[in-house]
Design an enzyme around this catalytic site. Structure first.
Site, PDB file in Angstrom:
ATOM      1  CD  GLU A   1      -2.595  -1.166   2.643  1.00 28.68           C
ATOM      2  OE1 GLU A   1      -3.359  -2.109   2.825  1.00 28.68           O
ATOM      3  OE2 GLU A   1      -2.451  -0.226   3.458  1.00 28.68           O
TER       4      GLU A   1
ATOM      5  CB  CYS B   1       2.180   7.277   3.603  1.00 27.07           C
ATOM      6  SG  CYS B   1       2.368   5.936   4.781  1.00 27.07           S
TER       7      CYS B   1
ATOM      8  CB  CYS C   1       5.278  -6.024   9.225  1.00 29.74           C
ATOM      9  SG  CYS C   1       6.398  -5.338  10.470  1.00 29.74           S
TER      10      CYS C   1
ATOM     11  CB  CYS D   1       2.698  -3.836  16.341  1.00 29.97           C
ATOM     12  SG  CYS D   1       4.449  -3.432  16.322  1.00 29.97           S
TER      13      CYS D   1
ATOM     14  CB  CYS E   1       0.059  -3.046  13.174  1.00 32.03           C
ATOM     15  SG  CYS E   1       0.582  -2.752  11.479  1.00 32.03           S
TER      16      CYS E   1
ATOM     17  CG  LEU F   1       7.745   5.652  22.976  1.00 34.25           C
ATOM     18  CD1 LEU F   1       9.193   5.239  22.793  1.00 34.25           C
ATOM     19  CD2 LEU F   1       7.665   6.952  23.771  1.00 34.25           C
ATOM     20  CG  HIS F   2       2.884   3.001  19.418  1.00 32.57           C
ATOM     21  ND1 HIS F   2       2.622   4.259  18.925  1.00 32.57           N
ATOM     22  CD2 HIS F   2       3.180   2.238  18.326  1.00 32.57           C
ATOM     23  CE1 HIS F   2       2.756   4.248  17.606  1.00 32.57           C
ATOM     24  NE2 HIS F   2       3.100   3.048  17.221  1.00 32.57           N
TER      25      HIS F   2
ATOM     26  CB  CYS G   1      -0.347   0.251   8.993  1.00 28.57           C
ATOM     27  SG  CYS G   1       1.077  -0.625   8.451  1.00 28.57           S
TER      28      CYS G   1
HETATM   29  N1  SAH Z   1       7.337  -0.293  11.267  1.00 31.04           N
HETATM   30  C1  SAH Z   1       7.459   1.138  11.232  1.00 31.04           C
HETATM   31  C2  SAH Z   1       6.849   1.728  10.012  1.00 31.04           C
HETATM   32  C3  SAH Z   1       5.365   1.460   9.885  1.00 31.04           C
HETATM   33  S1  SAH Z   1       4.675   2.918  10.332  1.00 31.04           S
HETATM   34  C4  SAH Z   1       6.892   1.710  12.503  1.00 31.04           C
HETATM   35  O1  SAH Z   1       6.241   0.996  13.234  1.00 31.04           O
HETATM   36  O2  SAH Z   1       7.149   2.871  12.816  1.00 31.04           O
HETATM   37  C5  SAH Z   1       3.141   2.516  10.609  1.00 31.04           C
HETATM   38  C6  SAH Z   1       2.558   3.540  11.522  1.00 31.04           C
HETATM   39  O3  SAH Z   1       1.170   3.298  11.483  1.00 31.04           O
HETATM   40  C7  SAH Z   1       3.083   3.339  12.938  1.00 31.04           C
HETATM   41  O4  SAH Z   1       3.467   4.515  13.556  1.00 31.04           O
HETATM   42  C8  SAH Z   1       1.874   2.789  13.596  1.00 31.04           C
HETATM   43  O5  SAH Z   1       1.827   3.311  14.859  1.00 31.04           O
HETATM   44  C9  SAH Z   1       0.713   3.277  12.764  1.00 31.04           C
HETATM   45  N2  SAH Z   1      -0.416   2.372  12.964  1.00 31.04           N
HETATM   46  C10 SAH Z   1      -0.437   1.032  12.849  1.00 31.04           C
HETATM   47  N3  SAH Z   1      -1.634   0.541  13.182  1.00 31.04           N
HETATM   48  C11 SAH Z   1      -2.386   1.612  13.509  1.00 31.04           C
HETATM   49  C12 SAH Z   1      -3.731   1.761  13.964  1.00 31.04           C
HETATM   50  N4  SAH Z   1      -4.524   0.720  14.129  1.00 31.04           N
HETATM   51  N5  SAH Z   1      -4.154   3.010  14.221  1.00 31.04           N
HETATM   52  C13 SAH Z   1      -3.359   4.087  14.042  1.00 31.04           C
HETATM   53  N6  SAH Z   1      -2.102   4.001  13.626  1.00 31.04           N
HETATM   54  C14 SAH Z   1      -1.628   2.774  13.378  1.00 31.04           C
END
Ligand code: SAH
Length: 356
Positions: free
Chosen positions: A96, A109, A116, A120, A123, A217-218, A337
């Site tokens: 995507e 983006c 991946c 996480c 995601c 970070l999250h 994502c």
């Molecule tokens: N692996 C890298 C690059 C992917 S970025 C990373 O994690 O930084 C993907 C971004 O989308 C990340 O910052 C993640 O926090 C965000 N993301 C993934 N799932 C999401 C969701 N359900 N809601 C909002 N943001 C999300």
């Protein structure tokens, strides 16, 4: 050779590599420069478009090589102008990319892997699991394809590696792609988002030029971060922060911290205080992202109320931090994502997961 599957790509090659790939095909370095310019400055998608080359040479290039720009399978534009693309690679892998216009600027983006491995919990891409690394050409090619769709070389174009995949688990190809993209987009306008693969981040410190850095970070402590990001068991917050304290920043650059806000999990005032403490001494900017629930999340993870989000932001600001809330863009087009690929699969009979 007419087999597209095996023809070598020219888009992912830096000038010296391009020259050696073309050795014996073109006779002067001037031609190599023309081809490089057509690929990177004019976004050629097929050799036929390189009209400053003779017809014979174009035909020869077409026979021997390919340009790794992905094909558009689907393009969905939402009311706010955000367009989400589902793209197909040469082997059928799907990725995507998103085009987010904002006044006279726009942000692309893009993805670094077709899947991946990091799993996480919030995601969709992580849910579907590992895929293959994208080649440098496939990374650059997303920008080629999107720019061609936009129909110009957009001014004020920003690029973020926030699509599918973990860019620092494909760091070699990502770095090559960045150098090629820097032909037309300045390093200041490119941002690499990572969970913090520390050995690769350490190597990035040695790159002569670097993109902006964003860290996913999250959570404000190891216990909770490990719960939603298994990679934290390998690279802890303390180690991540230690490395970031050594990370040189030029000019007014800051490190961005992305912090997903998940109701009753990491959104309390005390969590804002913990987060502010972690950021102490860093030139940091916190980007708060109310979690997007679509896809795998079901009812398990919800965003906080609007007031709670604002309250969290204000509390960080009170601690002297730069904090913003990421506006939801492209909601109706499955903006987060991996969601578009998931929706596409569902439409073709794949099961969409509803629980973690
Ligand atoms: N692996 C890298 C690059 C992917 S970025 C990373 O994690 O930084 C993907 C971004 O989308 C990340 O910052 C993640 O926090 C965000 N993301 C993934 N799932 C999401 C969701 N359900 N809601 C909002 N943001 C999300």
């Amino acid at each position: 050779m007419t087999n597209k599957e095996v023809a070598p790509d020219l888009l992912g090659l830096e000038p010296a590599a391009l020259a050696s790939a073309l050795d014996g095909v073109v006779d002067r370095s001037f031609r190599v420069k023309q081809i490089f310019a057509a690929l990177h400055h004019r976004d050629a998608l097929v050799f036929e478009e390189m009209t400053d080359l003779s017809k014979g040479l174009r035909a020869q290039l077409q026979q021997r090589f390919r340009i790794a720009a992905p094909e558009v399978l689907e393009a969905n534009t939402s009311a706010d102008g955000t367009t989400k693309y589902l793209l197909s690679l040469v082997d059928g892998a799907q990725i995507e990319a998103v085009d987010i216009p904002d006044g006279d600027r726009r942000t692309f983006c893009i993805s670094s892997q077709a899947g991946c491995a990091l799993a996480c919990k919030f995601c969709v891409t992580g849910y579907w699991g590992a895929g293959r690394d994208l080649s440098a050409g496939e990374i650059v090619g997303q920008v080629t394809t999107l720019r061609r769709r936009v129909g110009e070389l957009p001014k004020g174009l920003n690029l973020v590696f926030m699509g599918m995949g973990e860019p620092l688990l494909n760091a070699g190809n990502v770095y090559t792609a960045l150098k090629l993209l820097a032909e037309t987009i300045s390093w200041r306008r490119m941002t690499l988002s990572t969970v913090g693969i520390l050995p690769e981040m350490e190597k990035m410190l040695g790159w002569p030029k670097r993109p902006n850095l964003a860290i996913s970070l999250h959570a404000p402590d190891d216990e909770r971060r490990s719960k939603i990001m298994p990679v934290n068991k390998k690279y802890s917050l303390a180690d991540l922060l230690e490395l970031l304290h050594r990370y040189p920043l030029e000019g007014h650059r800051r490190i961005t911290f992305e912090y997903l806000l998940i109701r009753d999990f990491n959104d309390s005032p005390a969590d804002a205080d913990l987060l502010a403490r972690l950021m102490r001494g860093l030139r940091a900017k916190v980007n708060l992202i109310p979690i997007n629930q679509d896809g795998v999340l079901g009812a398990r993870m919800e965003p906080p109320s609007r007031q709670a989000v604002e309250g969290f932001k204000d509390r960080l600001r009170h601690h002297g931090l730069v904090a913003t809330v990421r506006r939801q863009r492209g909601d109706e087009v499955s903006g987060a994502c991996g969601q578009l690929r998931a929706a596409h699969r569902e439409a073709r009979g794949f099961r969409t997961p509803t629980a973690l």
